[in-house]
Design a protein around this motif. Structure first.
Motif, mmCIF file in Angstrom:
data_model
loop_
_atom_site.group_PDB
_atom_site.id
_atom_site.type_symbol
_atom_site.label_atom_id
_atom_site.label_comp_id
_atom_site.label_asym_id
_atom_site.label_seq_id
_atom_site.Cartn_x
_atom_site.Cartn_y
_atom_site.Cartn_z
ATOM 1 N N GLU A 44 0.830 -1.208 0.000
ATOM 2 C CA GLU A 44 0.000 0.000 0.000
ATOM 3 C C GLU A 44 0.867 1.262 0.000
ATOM 4 N N GLN A 45 1.903 1.266 0.853
ATOM 5 C CA GLN A 45 2.751 2.454 0.982
ATOM 6 C C GLN A 45 3.464 2.795 -0.319
ATOM 7 N N ARG A 46 3.995 1.758 -1.001
ATOM 8 C CA ARG A 46 4.691 2.014 -2.283
ATOM 9 C C ARG A 46 3.793 2.777 -3.251
ATOM 10 N N HIS A 47 2.525 2.349 -3.344
ATOM 11 C CA HIS A 47 1.600 2.985 -4.290
ATOM 12 C C HIS A 47 1.201 4.382 -3.808
ATOM 13 N N ARG A 48 0.974 4.514 -2.497
ATOM 14 C CA ARG A 48 0.597 5.843 -1.973
ATOM 15 C C ARG A 48 1.753 6.825 -2.161
ATOM 16 N N ASP A 49 2.990 6.350 -1.932
ATOM 17 C CA ASP A 49 4.149 7.246 -2.084
ATOM 18 C C ASP A 49 4.284 7.707 -3.532
ATOM 19 N N LEU A 50 4.134 6.769 -4.459
ATOM 20 C CA LEU A 50 4.283 7.160 -5.869
ATOM 21 C C LEU A 50 3.150 8.113 -6.273
ATOM 22 N N ALA A 51 1.924 7.817 -5.803
ATOM 23 C CA ALA A 51 0.791 8.709 -6.131
ATOM 24 C C ALA A 51 1.088 10.116 -5.642
ATOM 25 N N SER A 52 1.640 10.195 -4.436
ATOM 26 C CA SER A 52 1.922 11.521 -3.893
ATOM 27 C C SER A 52 3.072 12.192 -4.652
ATOM 28 N N ASP A 53 4.132 11.419 -5.003
ATOM 29 C CA ASP A 53 5.237 11.993 -5.795
ATOM 30 C C ASP A 53 4.735 12.483 -7.163
ATOM 31 N N LEU A 54 3.772 11.746 -7.731
ATOM 32 C CA LEU A 54 3.267 12.108 -9.058
ATOM 33 C C LEU A 54 2.250 13.249 -8.986
ATOM 34 N N GLY A 55 1.864 13.612 -7.737
ATOM 35 C CA GLY A 55 0.930 14.730 -7.544
ATOM 36 C C GLY A 55 -0.475 14.431 -8.029
ATOM 37 N N ILE A 56 -0.897 13.163 -7.905
ATOM 38 C CA ILE A 56 -2.242 12.839 -8.409
ATOM 39 C C ILE A 56 -3.247 12.588 -7.286
ATOM 40 N N GLY A 57 -2.840 12.833 -6.028
ATOM 41 C CA GLY A 57 -3.780 12.790 -4.904
ATOM 42 C C GLY A 57 -4.388 11.422 -4.650
ATOM 43 N N ASP A 63 -4.795 -21.899 -7.573
ATOM 44 C CA ASP A 63 -4.091 -21.202 -8.665
ATOM 45 C C ASP A 63 -4.952 -20.057 -9.209
ATOM 46 N N ARG A 64 -6.258 -20.283 -9.205
ATOM 47 C CA ARG A 64 -7.191 -19.249 -9.697
ATOM 48 C C ARG A 64 -7.086 -17.984 -8.842
ATOM 49 N N LEU A 65 -7.045 -18.179 -7.520
ATOM 50 C CA LEU A 65 -6.954 -17.030 -6.609
ATOM 51 C C LEU A 65 -5.569 -16.387 -6.696
ATOM 52 N N ARG A 66 -4.540 -17.213 -6.831
ATOM 53 C CA ARG A 66 -3.166 -16.707 -6.967
ATOM 54 C C ARG A 66 -3.082 -15.747 -8.169
ATOM 55 N N ALA A 67 -3.689 -16.162 -9.289
ATOM 56 C CA ALA A 67 -3.659 -15.316 -10.492
ATOM 57 C C ALA A 67 -4.350 -13.989 -10.218
ATOM 58 N N ARG A 68 -5.493 -14.057 -9.518
ATOM 59 C CA ARG A 68 -6.246 -12.809 -9.260
ATOM 60 C C ARG A 68 -5.457 -11.851 -8.395
ATOM 61 N N VAL A 69 -4.813 -12.411 -7.364
ATOM 62 C CA VAL A 69 -4.055 -11.554 -6.444
ATOM 63 C C VAL A 69 -2.848 -10.951 -7.166
ATOM 64 N N MET A 70 -2.120 -11.787 -7.913
ATOM 65 C CA MET A 70 -0.914 -11.270 -8.579
ATOM 66 C C MET A 70 -1.234 -10.273 -9.693
ATOM 67 N N ALA A 71 -2.419 -10.410 -10.277
ATOM 68 C CA ALA A 71 -2.849 -9.460 -11.324
ATOM 69 C C ALA A 71 -3.052 -8.054 -10.763
ATOM 70 N N THR A 72 -3.283 -7.975 -9.444
ATOM 71 C CA THR A 72 -3.581 -6.674 -8.842
ATOM 72 C C THR A 72 -2.408 -5.700 -8.977
ATOM 73 N N GLY A 73 -1.174 -6.213 -9.071
ATOM 74 C CA GLY A 73 0.001 -5.334 -9.212
ATOM 75 C C GLY A 73 -0.122 -4.464 -10.452
ATOM 76 N N GLU A 74 -0.452 -5.088 -11.580
ATOM 77 C CA GLU A 74 -0.583 -4.349 -12.838
ATOM 78 C C GLU A 74 -1.824 -3.455 -12.805
ATOM 79 N N LEU A 75 -2.909 -3.936 -12.162
ATOM 80 C CA LEU A 75 -4.131 -3.121 -12.104
ATOM 81 C C LEU A 75 -3.883 -1.847 -11.294
ATOM 82 N N MET A 76 -3.158 -1.990 -10.161
ATOM 83 C CA MET A 76 -2.876 -0.804 -9.331
ATOM 84 C C MET A 76 -1.940 0.153 -10.069
ATOM 85 N N ALA A 77 -0.879 -0.394 -10.682
ATOM 86 C CA ALA A 77 0.120 0.468 -11.330
ATOM 87 C C ALA A 77 -0.483 1.241 -12.497
#
Ligand code: ADP
Ligand code: ASP
Ligand code: MG
Length: 319
Positions: free
Chosen positions: A76-89, A116-130
């Motif tokens: 969570e922190q990695r994404h919040r930090d980048l959002a704040s650095d990018l100035g997108i609130g 495996d189905r759940l593993r795929a869903r969780v790991m996909a979240t990285g690209e969805l968040m980014a």
């Protein structure tokens, strides 16, 4: 079958390090502006922030024992930090992904196993968040950008006899030219941002294309769109004779043919995912490799005639 040199579509794939800092995002915006000025329609395919896919795997392991919150807090922190650095609130979509990940981790702890189905869903979240962050930043830079869910663009090929694990975690997709998709996108905007690494299966479930698979997502989309060019933007300015991070004397390879590039990636050079060559080779789409931190360096161009035909050793790889 050849590509169309007049096609307006150009697919640009950016890897994890390319999307993890403000400096690199400014470089991405600059590259997109130059493509728009050239009259092209750019489709950006990008990865999760660097290290996040590993963290999501760790989250799954820790969820089993119940000790997952510290890893989740880091994600969570990695994404919040980048959002704040990018100035997108604040981005409500991002909060929804965090909530969903926490809910899933609690569920895994209760059940005591991860499918495996759940593993795929969780790991996909990285690209969805980014890509949620990336699209918001590009919009804040004044680009007419549309976020697309890659699961509405790429469908996994049915592979009879494939294990459940391979089907969910290492899928391959159809990549026939798709005029309906070209029309759909042409009607809605100028610049598109979507996720690498993820696709859907015939039931609509989320599947992954294997670790490092964002290159292959880009190649599939380039083929489907009949793109004039597929560009891979990463942390090195092209394909080298050896990994430039471990062999400082490695030389940049300016021009390769598809088979040479295939050989180098199949022998373990992580710079290209081994499955990303076939779609561009099949439709003769030029593939080029560039550095996001040094966008002015020309990089490597891979085409049908790229190599010089010599039998000498082009590259050395270790796996
Ligand atoms: P991205 O996250 O952008 O997809 P990767 O880490 O997957 O980037 O691939 C880029 C890395 O590939 C480089 O940082 C480099 O260490 C490694 N690499 C291995 N072999 C080669 C090679 N022959 N030429 C260039 N890079 C290579
Ligand atoms: N994020 C995925 C991985 O780390 C896909 C990629 O980066 O290509 O494997
Ligand atoms: Mg990669």
């Amino acid at each position: 079958m050849t590509n169309s040199p007049d096609s307006p579509w150009i697919v640009l794939k950016f890897g994890g390090t390319s999307v993890s800092s403000v400096t690199n995002w400014k470089s991405v915006a600059g590259v997109l502006r130059s493509r728009l000025e050239a009259g092209l329609r750019p489709v950006v395919v990008h990865s999760a922030l660097s290290g996040i896919t590993d963290r999501l795997e760790q989250l799954l392991e820790k969820a089993l024992s119940g000790d997952w919150e510290p890893v989740m807090a880091q994600i969570e922190q990695r994404h919040r930090d980048l959002a704040s650095d990018l100035g997108i609130g604040e981005l409500p979509e991002l909060d929804q992904y965090f909530t969903e990940l926490r809910r899933t981790a609690s569920g895994i702890h209760l059940i005591g196993e991860v499918s495996d189905r759940l593993r795929a869903r969780v790991m996909a979240t990285g690209e969805l968040m980014a890509t949620t962050l990336g699209a918001a930043f590009l919009a804040s830079e004044g680009l007419d950008v549309h976020w697309l869910d890659a699961r509405s663009l790429l469908e996994a090929t049915e592979r009879p006899g494939a294990s459940e694990r391979a089907s969910f975690l290492s899928a391959a997709c159809n990549f026939e030219p798709d005029p309906a998709l070209q029309q759909r996108l042409a009607d809605i905007g100028k610049v598109f941002v979507t996720q690498g690494f993820i696709a859907r299966d015939a039931r609509g479930d989320t599947v992954l294309l294997g670790r490092g698979g964002s290159d292959t997502s880009g190649a599939y989309l380039a083929a489907k769109l009949g793109a004039r060019q597929f560009e891979i933007w990463t942390d090195v300015p092209g394909m080298f004779t050896a990994n430039p991070h471990t062999v400082p004397s490695a030389r940049l390879l300016r021009s390769l043919d598809y088979d040479e590039a295939q050989e180098i990636s199949s022998s373990g050079a992580k710079v290209l995912h081994p499955r990303c060559i076939l779609p561009v080779k099949q439709y003769a789409i030029p593939l080029s490799v560039h550095s996001t931190v040094m966008p002015e360096v020309e990089g490597t161009v891979v085409t049908a005639t790229g190599g010089d035909g010599d039998a000498r050793v082009k590259a050395v790889c270790t796996k």
